[in-house]
Every structure is written in C-alpha cells, then in structure tokens.
Design a protein around this motif. Structure first.
Motif, PDB file in Angstrom:
ATOM      1  N   ALA A 102     -20.012 -27.066 -14.220  1.00 45.00           N
ATOM      2  CA  ALA A 102     -20.077 -25.612 -14.228  1.00 45.00           C
ATOM      3  C   ALA A 102     -20.093 -25.110 -15.669  1.00 45.00           C
ATOM      4  O   ALA A 102     -19.924 -25.877 -16.614  1.00 45.00           O
ATOM      5  CB  ALA A 102     -18.872 -25.039 -13.481  1.00 45.00           C
ATOM      6  N   VAL A 103     -20.339 -23.766 -15.811  1.00 45.11           N
ATOM      7  CA  VAL A 103     -20.314 -23.140 -17.132  1.00 45.11           C
ATOM      8  C   VAL A 103     -18.870 -23.125 -17.641  1.00 45.11           C
ATOM      9  O   VAL A 103     -17.940 -22.767 -16.907  1.00 45.11           O
ATOM     10  CB  VAL A 103     -20.876 -21.715 -17.058  1.00 45.11           C
ATOM     11  N   ARG A 104     -18.689 -23.536 -18.880  1.00 43.63           N
ATOM     12  CA  ARG A 104     -17.328 -23.587 -19.470  1.00 43.63           C
ATOM     13  C   ARG A 104     -17.126 -22.333 -20.319  1.00 43.63           C
ATOM     14  O   ARG A 104     -17.879 -22.066 -21.242  1.00 43.63           O
ATOM     15  CB  ARG A 104     -17.175 -24.836 -20.321  1.00 43.63           C
ATOM     16  N   LEU A 105     -16.108 -21.576 -19.983  1.00 42.02           N
ATOM     17  CA  LEU A 105     -15.822 -20.297 -20.652  1.00 42.02           C
ATOM     18  C   LEU A 105     -14.434 -20.350 -21.277  1.00 42.02           C
ATOM     19  O   LEU A 105     -13.470 -20.789 -20.633  1.00 42.02           O
ATOM     20  CB  LEU A 105     -15.892 -19.149 -19.641  1.00 42.02           C
ATOM     21  N   LEU A 106     -14.334 -19.909 -22.499  1.00 46.24           N
ATOM     22  CA  LEU A 106     -13.023 -19.782 -23.169  1.00 46.24           C
ATOM     23  C   LEU A 106     -12.725 -18.290 -23.306  1.00 46.24           C
ATOM     24  O   LEU A 106     -13.470 -17.542 -23.948  1.00 46.24           O
ATOM     25  CB  LEU A 106     -13.061 -20.442 -24.555  1.00 46.24           C
ATOM     26  N   TRP A 107     -11.611 -17.915 -22.660  1.00 49.00           N
ATOM     27  CA  TRP A 107     -11.217 -16.490 -22.666  1.00 49.00           C
ATOM     28  C   TRP A 107     -10.110 -16.350 -23.682  1.00 49.00           C
ATOM     29  O   TRP A 107      -9.002 -16.847 -23.484  1.00 49.00           O
ATOM     30  CB  TRP A 107     -10.773 -16.083 -21.255  1.00 49.00           C
ATOM     31  N   VAL A 108     -10.352 -15.669 -24.777  1.00 52.44           N
ATOM     32  CA  VAL A 108      -9.373 -15.494 -25.844  1.00 52.44           C
ATOM     33  C   VAL A 108      -8.840 -14.061 -25.758  1.00 52.44           C
ATOM     34  O   VAL A 108      -9.616 -13.096 -25.921  1.00 52.44           O
ATOM     35  CB  VAL A 108      -9.991 -15.740 -27.231  1.00 52.44           C
ATOM     36  N   ARG A 109      -7.547 -13.932 -25.465  1.00 54.62           N
ATOM     37  CA  ARG A 109      -6.941 -12.605 -25.353  1.00 54.62           C
ATOM     38  C   ARG A 109      -5.463 -12.681 -25.700  1.00 54.62           C
ATOM     39  O   ARG A 109      -4.858 -13.758 -25.657  1.00 54.62           O
ATOM     40  CB  ARG A 109      -7.138 -11.998 -23.958  1.00 54.62           C
ATOM     41  N   ASP A 110      -4.981 -11.556 -26.019  1.00 59.94           N
ATOM     42  CA  ASP A 110      -3.545 -11.456 -26.322  1.00 59.94           C
ATOM     43  C   ASP A 110      -2.773 -11.510 -25.007  1.00 59.94           C
ATOM     44  O   ASP A 110      -3.096 -10.776 -24.052  1.00 59.94           O
ATOM     45  CB  ASP A 110      -3.291 -10.136 -27.061  1.00 59.94           C
ATOM     46  N   GLU A 111      -1.806 -12.406 -24.932  1.00 58.21           N
ATOM     47  CA  GLU A 111      -1.093 -12.592 -23.672  1.00 58.21           C
ATOM     48  C   GLU A 111      -0.374 -11.317 -23.237  1.00 58.21           C
ATOM     49  O   GLU A 111      -0.116 -11.112 -22.045  1.00 58.21           O
ATOM     50  CB  GLU A 111      -0.094 -13.749 -23.810  1.00 58.21           C
TER      51      GLU A 111
END
Lengths: 649, 297
Positions: free
Chosen positions: A350-359
């Motif tokens: 599948a497409v690999r996505l990295l979600w970068v966000r402030d917790e």
C-alpha cells in the motif's frame, strides 16, 4: 498541364521549316537517262503510285511535326499533374503508428502500400514543387524539411518504419499545417490507414487518433458539414488531402487495456484487468491465453462483435518478479503487435504515508479520514512528531505536514502541507492571525483537478488559516475572499498539495464526505508515480521514462537481453518504443500498445478506391519527359522503317 | 553541233597520222597493196607456177620456157573490192544526255569511211532508229571523204531506238560486204537487242557491232529521290535510289553486256564495247586488230 521550362518552347519554331518544306516541297532532281530499262528492273519492287506518294508525304510531315512537338515538350519538361495545380510545395505526412503494420493477403503492410502510393504521387509531381516529409506516431517527426531533392526524400521514405506506438494524427497535422504554411500554396498529403473524420461529429476535439478511428469505424459520425480544416486550423493556401491505405475489411483482435491491481480487501493478492477489442466484418472468435513464466495458467474463449470489446478480470497468482503474459489470438488477425501483453508481477504493498503533527493538536477529522483509508488496505499511515521526524530514516511515499514545517524542506518526497505556520521552500504563505477567517463560499478554480475529484466544492465552508502564494506550477484549486487556500502542483519536480484551512475549525467540512475524499485524492495523486511502480510499471508504448545516466535494457520473458540503449547526451528521458519487458537500473517494467485506436483498424471504402483511381493517373500524367523522349525515339524508328529501310547499307 | 567539235582539224590530223601508221605496218608485213592470197586477172604480176593441163596455154610464159625449157604460167593479183556498210544509230539516246556518244560514233564512222575510201572500197553510210535510212549513197575513192564529213556533221539524231529496224537492211550479194553497226543498243528491253542482232547472221557480210557506251551509263552517280526521264520516250519515273540500287543497276548492265557479247559470239558477229572515255586511236586500232577484212585489205 504546364511546362517547367517554358523558354524551351522556342524550339517549336522548328515546325515552321518543316511545314514550309512540306508546302514548298523540294522537287526531286530531274535526270535524263538514255533508257529507263535497267531502272525499271530496280523499281518494280517499290514503285509508288501518286496517291501513295502523297500519303507518305503527309505521314512524313506528321512524323516530323510530332517529333519536333514531342522533343520541344521534353525540353520544356511538360508536366501533366492536375493535382499539382499552382502548388509550391507538398508536405507528405505518413502515419507510422502500429496499425500501419497490418498485413494484407500478399503480406504487404499498410506502410508498404503507403510508400508505393507516395512514390506514385511524387512521380506525377512537377520537379519544381518542393517536398517535405513528416512521419508521426505518438509524436510527429520531420524527416525531410523543404527540399527539391526527390531522391533524398525517397531515400528517407524507404527508411520510414512502423513503431508499435499509438498514432496522434491531429497533433501531427497541426504541426504539418504550420510547416506547410511556410511554403504556401501547399498541399498536405496525409497518408494513413485511419483518416480523420471530415465531419465535425462526436470526434470533435479529439486529441488522439483513437477517437478519430472510432469515427472512421462508423461508430459515431453525423452528417454535419466538413469541419476538419477548421479543426486543424489550416491556413489559407494549405489544403489537406488524405490518402487512405486501409484495407477494405480488416480483421483484428487486440488487447486494448491492461492493469495489474490489488484485489480489494485481500491484501497481497493481485488481479489483472484485461480489455480486448475486435474489428472485423463479422463476429470474431478469439482465444485468450494467460501464461505465468511461460506456463499456461488460463485459457479463455472470447466472442466479440465487430467493434465491440470484452473485459476480463483475471486473478494473478505469482511470485514477485514472475512474468505474466497474456496473448489473444484469432483467425485472420492481420495486426500482431496488439496481441501480447507482458508484465512482471509487482510487489503488493500500500501507499506509505508519514503524518507529522504535534501530539497536542491532533486533528480528529484528519485522523478519521486516514483510518478509513488504512482500513481499506490502500494506505499505510505512520505517525511522527516534530521531535521524531528528524530522526526518521524510513522511506515514505507521501509526507503529510500538519500545522508544522521542518527547518529544512525535504525535496525528494511528495508532500501535503496542512495549515502551514510559515513559509518554507516552495511553500509561500501569510498566516492569518487569530482563529482564522471563515469562508462560506469557496470558488473552485479547477474542478477537474484530480485532487478535487468527487469533492462537493460548492457545499464546503472552511476556516482559512493562511493566504497562499502560488509559485511555479502550483495551481490554486480553492480561492477564498483573501486569496488561495488550496493549491496543488509541482515545484522543481516535487509534487505538493498545500491546504491553508483547518478542518476541525471549519463549519461544514470535517463531517462531510468531501474531506476524506479530498485527503485521499491528494495522497494518491501525489503517490501516482509510485502507484505505477507498485503496479509493475506496465506502461503504454510511446511513454517517456526517466533513465538519467542509466541503460535501458529490453529483456525477454526468460531474462535474456534483447537490446540495450545507453542514454548519453540524449537527455534524461527515453521513449518506450518497443513491446516487452524493460529495465532501467533497479526499475523494471513493461510496455504494451494498449490502444483501442490502433486495434480498431480503419476500413478503407470508396474513399480508398477513389484515391487509388486518382493516384493511378495513367502514363499520361506526371512528368512526361521520359514518355516524350520515348515517343521521339519511336517516331524516328517509324520514320526510318517507313522511308529508309532500303537505305541501310 | 559545230563541225569543229566533231571533225576538227586536230581529229583529222590524228586520223591521217593513224592511217599512215596503218599503211606502214601493212607494207612492212606484205608486198603489194593487195593482201588477199587469191589470184585474178589484173595486170599486176604476182608469181609463177608450173603449168598443168587445165591451165590456159596462153598463160604460158614463153620467155621463161626459152631460158629454162620448163613450162610456167604467170599468176596475177586479184584486186578485191569490199562494200563497207556503216550503220549509225541516230536515236536520241546517242546524243542525250551524253553528247560524247554522238561525237565518238561519228568520229568512228568517219574513220571507217576514210579507211574504206582510201583502200578503194565502196562505202555506204546508213542510219537507223525506228527504220533504216540511206544517209550517203555508196561512194568510192578517197575524194568523197569530205562529202561524208559534211553529211555526218548535219545528220540529225532523233527518234527512238528500234533494233528491229535492222531487218530492213539487206546488203546486196554482188559484193563482199563489211557491216559496222554503231549503236548504244539500248532498245526497249535488254533481250530485244540480242534478238535483233540475229538478223546479222543472214547478211552476206562480215558484221561488227560497236557498242558505244558512256561510262556514266554503266556506273551512274545517282543517289536519293530523283525523277528519271527517258530521253527517247520521255517516260518519267520517280525513284528513291540508294547505293545498293546502283550496285544492282551496275550488275544488270554488266550482265546485259555479257549477254550481248556471248550472243554475238554465238552468231559469229564481232562485238566490241566502245567506251567514250578512252582514247580514240587506241580503241580504233583495237577494233581493226580484231581480224576485220578491212584491216587486211
């Protein structure tokens, strides 16, 4: 009919002494002899009566006059070419697409027929008319610019071949029209097996020959007046003439669609989608063979109506890297290049996505949308914080920056930027202070963009957090009162989607289906290049692939090398102009024709016959100089036989 | 045609010279002017022979008997007189288109007449075209040569050649005759000439056929398209002639001459071709050297 060198017509004055000699004829010398006795014994064989002598004199006059006339015509280069008119140049546009390789009963291809037709027509063209040669398939190529060197053009014509690539006649003719306009008045001879429809029917606006051939096949054409010239934008003084070399009733079956894709809800399993079209005078019975590593794994019988198609979904069971071959066969099939598709089995992922966000500020609507995609098995989403992002070494297909941007912009991976806090790299933004600016009425600039596919833009109300500045090829998709708030595009080869709004603060967005759609569209649009790689890089011929500094290797099903192409100074991309399996470094793929336009061969009808008749023209058309010289020689022989055959010593 | 051109002083001088040569040659060969072996009753003593019983005793030379007592009789020369008939073809083809043929013919006729008159023969001049005509009555004595010259000079050449007209010529049997036919022998057909000469066998005379020919008639220089006109019949024929045609023409003429020669030989008629381009004296001596009685008289 005209003369190339009219000044040479002055030789016709030679007719004057000929006629004068006839009118004021030189009487034979009168000689007195002692007796005619012995002369009579000589003359008994060919004694001429007065009427025969007069007839011979008239014949001699006619022969002499005809000899002078023909000789003058030869010197002045008489040309009988009704089609030439006052042309200054002729641009020959020859179709080199895959369908021109269709063979007739004698084994001659449409390309062979096209070359023969061109030679015939060129032979009838005055030598003072300039000629140009252009071939096209997926892209046009000028082989001979404006020239008077017919032999050079014929040499180039002999070298023209067929490539297994879909043709784009309209683009080529647009270019041809511009080229011909430089040497107007000019004629464009479009030699093809798939003439563009003259009527402005459903094919209007078609960008490729596919639609054109649909119309040619009679599937859709109306009776409106001809508008082909208008569509092509032919300038004044440029005419288009189509030479149809299609067979009258071709039979062909071919694969026009192919894709390897994950089987829904079955992770790691693949299906092969196959579309087969058929052309023929009657229903076509075909067999479809599916082979895996050259072993037959499936056999299907297909019955396809003329012009119809069959779509199949074939489960693929094979290891990663195995070669899948799908071949369709039918009796009387005249085109082979569309019968076989080869592909390597891709790795199912599948497409690999990295979600970068402030917790501390996790957007629940974004999380909800990503979860839905992950559950569908089309996405693998990984979370990261600004603190852990710098330490990340893994490779992802897409990075989603949510309300945060790193100090250094990553240029090697497609990215989605949501609520950008400041400008960085290609992201140019001016944050709006406070809670943001509510935007009730969005204006969708480009609703047909893939990112907005299925999104109800007119029903969305958002809170804009920043004003975006569009740079490079970034295109504004949504625009609010103070400026763009959704842009997408490509900057320096990197694809970007920037969203300057907050879903959690928007009144009508978070709970609507449009938001997951928008997010999913953006992810998969950004990952499309990788999508092709995940599906095995099964591309159509004519596609350009990036091969900078590498070698393009064509391989057989067993891995044997068939051909190599090293890209030196030619650039960083190369064209897939062969059928089969290819490899560029670590990247592997396959190329197939997959063209409905090429498979549904055009059928030449009355137009072809008319063109053939016009082409024929007989021996009294074209440059008549050789014919006239032969006639002069023949007349001299006749004259010698009639009047001098007894004087051969 | 002016007299000077035919019988000019130079020709007459050459003719006299020629006859002096002939006379000297003859005198060197034999004694006496008579060349015949026959004996006659003239007063000119020739020889003796023994008396035989059949001899007239009055012919015995008694003076000789008185000296040697043997009987001899005297023999006397017999003087023979020939009647020379000279037949001249007076058709148009003898003067047109080659006047040299007329000159050569008339000069030959005069030379023969001169020779005959000088030797005390009787000379007749006749002409023929479609019929035979007496031009000069029989003459004897060298004083008549001027009459001959005058008549031949004014003799017209006209009409067509008809060798059949020779049948109208009948030399009398009272005298031994010599007939000279001077003609180009161009009749209507080649076979006609040989047939017409058949009549010569019935003549009580020695016949000589002198075929007068212009070299151009044997080997004409004609090429290309021409209109040929027969000078006798005025018949015209338009032809395109080539070298090959001329070769065939020459072969036909030579065959005709050969045929004529053989025909005359079979009939014991002397035949000689008289080419106008050759020297007159040479041709005349050759004619006389062919055994003519005239040359021996």
């Amino acid at each position: 009919m005209h003369f190339q060198f009219p000044g040479q017509l002055a030789w016709a004055w030679l007719l004057v002494p000929v006629i004068l000699l006839f009118l004021v004829r030189r009487r034979p010398k009168r000689i007195k002899v002692s007796t005619l006795t012995f002369f009579k014994s000589l003359a008994h064989v060919y004694r001429e009566s007065p009427w025969l002598r007069r007839l011979k004199r008239i014949i001699a006059l006619l022969i002499a006059a005809a000899t002078v006339a023909f000789g003058t015509g030869a010197l002045a280069q008489l040309v009988v070419a009704p089609e030439a008119g006052d042309l200054k140049s002729v641009l020959v546009v020859i179709d080199g697409s895959a369908s021109m390789g269709a063979l007739d009963e004698d084994g001659a291809s449409r390309m062979d027929e096209a070359k023969e037709r061109i030679r015939d027509r060129l032979s009838g063209l005055p030598s003072g008319v300039g000629v140009m040669l252009m071939r096209y398939d997926g892209r046009p190529e000028i082989l001979v610019p404006h020239s008077f060197d017919r032999r050079g053009l014929l040499r180039e014509l002999d070298r023209v071949g067929v490539r297994p690539v879909e043709g784009d006649a309209e683009t080529a003719l647009h270019l041809a029209a511009r080229l011909a306009a430089l040497h107007a008045p000019a004629a464009i001879w479009h030699v093809t097996d798939a003439p563009l429809p003259r009527a402005d029917g459903p094919a209007k606006g078609a960008k490729d020959a596919k639609d054109a051939k649909d119309a040619k096949s009679g599937e859709a054409i109306d009776d409106e007046p001809a508008a082909l010239e208008d569509r092509l934008g032919l300038p004044d003084g440029v005419t288009l003439e189509t030479v149809d070399v299609a067979l009258p009733a071709p039979t062909n079956v071919g694969i026009t669609g192919f894709q390897i894709r994950p089987r829904p809800l079955e992770h790691g399993r693949l299906d092969a989608f196959v579309q087969v079209h058929a052309r023929g005078p009657k229903t076509v019975e075909a067999k479809l063979e599916v082979r895996m590593d050259q072993k037959l794994v499936s056999l299907r019988d297909l019955t396809i109506a003329p012009g119809g198609y069959e779509r199949l979904l074939i489960p693929v069971e094979g290891r990663h890297g195995a070669v899948l071959e799908i071949e369709v066969r039918a009796d009387g099939d005249i085109l082979a290049v569309d019968n076989l598709v080869q592909a390597r089995i891709p790795e199912a992922r599948a497409v690999r996505l990295l979600w970068v966000r402030d917790e501390a500020h996790v957007d629940p609507y974004t999380q909800l949308a990503l979860v839905a995609l992950v559950e569908d098995g089309v996405l693998e989403a990984y979370n990261a914080t600004p603190a852990t992002f710098a330490a990340n070494k893994e490779v992802f297909d897409v990075i989603l920056f949510d309300g945060w941007l790193p100090k250094e912009w990553p240029e090697d991976v497609p990215a989605i930027v949501m609520k950008p806090p400041h400008s960085l790299g290609p992201v140019r933004t001016a944050p709006i202070e406070g809670e943001g600016l509510p935007v009730d009425a969005l204006r969708a600039v480009d609703e047909r963009h893939p990112v907005l596919y299925g999104v109800a833009s007119d029903r969305v109300a958002v809170t804009q957090t920043a004003v975006l500045e569009t740079r490079g090829s970034l295109t504004p998709l949504w625009t609010g009162d103070v400026g763009p708030l959704l842009v997408a595009g490509e900057v320096k080869g990197q694809k970007l989607v920037i969203m300057a709004f907050a879903a959690d603060r928007s009144e009508r967005l978070g709970l609507m289906a449009s938001y997951p759609l928008l997010l999913g569209n953006a992810i998969f649009w950004l990952a499309r290049a990788d999508e092709e790689a995940r599906q095995g890089n099964n591309l159509r011929t004519g596609r350009l692939v990036d091969a900078a500094g590498a070698e393009l290797v064509w391989e057989g099903p067993t891995g044997v090398t068939l051909a190599r192409r090293t890209l030196g100074g030619e650039g960083t991309v190369t064209e897939l102009d062969r059928l089969g399996l290819w490899r560029i470094g670590d990247v592997a793929g396959s190329s197939s024709l997959l063209s409905k336009g090429e498979t549904l061969l055009g059928a030449g009808g009355s137009d072809a016959a008319a063109t053939t008749a016009a082409d024929a023209g007989g021996i009294f058309s074209g440059d008549l100089r050789p014919l006239l010289l032969w006639l002069v020689l023949l007349l001299l022989l006749i004259e010698a036989w009639l009047f001098h055959r007894h004087a051969v010593y | 045609m002016a007299d000077e051109q035919v019988f000019d002083a130079d020709f007459l001088q050459r003719l006299r010279t020629l006859f002096f040569k002939l006379r000297r040659r003859r005198l060197l060969k034999q004694k006496g002017v008579q060349q015949t072996k026959a004996v006659g009753f003239t007063r000119e003593f020739k020889d003796y022979r023994h008396y035989t019983r059949s001899d007239d005793f009055r012919a015995i030379d008694w003076r000789l008997f008185a000296r040697i007592e043997k009987l001899f009789v005297k023999l006397y020369e017999e003087v023979q007189e020939y009647h020379i008939h000279i037949l001249i073809d007076r058709s148009v083809s003898m003067v047109e288109p080659f006047p040299r043929k007329r000159i050569a013919t008339l000069r030959l006729a005069v030379a023969l007449a001169y020779l005959g008159l000088m030797n005390q023969h009787r000379v007749s001049m006749l002409s023929f075209s479609d019929q035979v005509r007496q031009e000069v009555p029989p003459l004897k004595g060298q004083g008549h040569i001027h009459r001959v010259l005058q008549h031949l000079t004014n003799m017209p050449f006209e009409g067509v050649t008809d060798l059949g007209a020779l049948r109208g010529f009948r030399p009398k049997r009272d005298r031994r005759g010599i007939v000279f036919i001077l003609s180009d022998l161009l009749g209507r057909e080649p076979e006609e000439s040989a047939a017409a000469l058949e009549i010569a066998t019935s003549w009580p005379a020695e016949t000589h056929v002198v075929h007068v020919l212009e070299p151009e008639e044997i080997r004409p220089q004609i090429d290309g398209e021409v209109r040929l006109i027969d000078v006798e019949t005025q018949e015209q024929r338009q032809l395109t002639l080539t070298k090959r045609d001329m070769e065939r023409y020459q072969a036909a003429v030579e065959s005709f001459l050969e045929q004529l020669g053989q025909s005359c030989m079979r009939r014991r008629v002397d035949y000689v071709t008289w080419r106008t381009d050759l020297a007159f004296e040479k041709m005349f001596l050759e004619l006389l050297s062919r055994g003519s009685a005239l040359s021996q008289s």
